[in-house]
Design an enzyme around this catalytic site. Structure first.
Site, PDB file in Angstrom:
ATOM      1  N   PRO A   2       0.827  -1.210   0.000  1.00 51.13           N
ATOM      2  CA  PRO A   2       0.000   0.000   0.000  1.00 51.13           C
ATOM      3  C   PRO A   2       0.864   1.264   0.000  1.00 51.13           C
ATOM      4  CG  PRO A   2       0.019  -0.960   2.188  1.00 51.13           C
ATOM      5  CD  PRO A   2       0.777  -1.906   1.286  1.00 51.13           C
ATOM      6  N   HIS A   3       0.321   2.314  -0.570  1.00 51.89           N
ATOM      7  CA  HIS A   3       0.969   3.616  -0.526  1.00 51.89           C
ATOM      8  C   HIS A   3       1.174   3.996   0.942  1.00 51.89           C
ATOM      9  CE1 HIS A   3       1.384   7.994  -0.893  1.00 51.89           C
ATOM     10  NE2 HIS A   3       1.810   7.749  -2.116  1.00 51.89           N
TER      11      HIS A   3
END
Length: 194
Positions: free
Chosen positions: A84-85
């Site tokens: 995930p970012h």
């Protein structure tokens, strides 16, 4: 999740969430550049804009329908698969705390993780309760609760510091009841902590 519990017939047996994948400082996506960008001939920023305007069906329509071997991707694309970012890591933990899990599925757009759960096993769905509203002066609370009305239209929810015991009415200030669009005798759904 309180809405899901209250209106369970509107939702399937499984639920999923897509988290944004890794985006570099320049706004590009290593995953996009290593895979989809080769099929579309546009940058990630252009595709992201197009996606925002027209939806992402174009990606599914144009991507190959056969397996894609990750070994054929660049190292920079492989290393971000399912990651995930940085701005989405807290959201990932919140989803995991609700019983979502990651099983290797990723968003074909940016390689971000796709997590899923059985709807009935979401912690909020399992642990929420109904309470009848009583307008008055609430007792100072020692716990944070998420409280929602039971409506489809005009659904409202808020976080409240309160004390409440199952089976008892939930005492709310008139101003809070107004914000929730509830009145004396209405029901609310609530869950401790989140």
């Amino acid at each position: 999740y309180l809405f899901i519990k209250e209106h369970r017939d509107r939702f399937g047996d499984k639920i999923f969430a897509e988290l944004r994948g890794i985006i570099d400082e320049a706004g590009g996506s290593p995953f996009w550049d290593g895979l989809a960008g080769r099929f579309f001939g546009m940058s990630f920023q252009e595709a992201d804009y197009f996606n925002a305007i027209h939806g992402n069906q174009f990606i599914a329509d144009l991507m190959p329908k056969h397996p894609i071997y990750t070994a054929m991707l660049s190292e920079s694309a492989r290393t971000v698969i399912g990651v995930p970012h940085t701005s989405g890591r807290a959201a990932m933990r919140m989803l995991e705390n609700e019983n979502f899990s990651y099983d290797g599925y990723v968003d074909i757009f940016d390689g971000g993780p796709v997590v899923h759960a059985k709807t009935a096993l979401l912690n909020t769905v399992r642990n929420s309760a109904l309470a009848k509203v009583q307008i008055g002066l609430p007792v100072a609370g020692d716990s944070l609760w998420l409280v929602a009305n039971t409506r489809v239209c005009d659904f409202r929810a808020c976080a409240l510091q309160l004390t409440w015991l199952p089976g008892q009415p939930l005492v709310l200030h008139q101003a809070t009841a107004d914000q929730l669009c509830v009145a004396e005798g209405d029901h609310v759904r609530l869950v401790r902590g989140f």
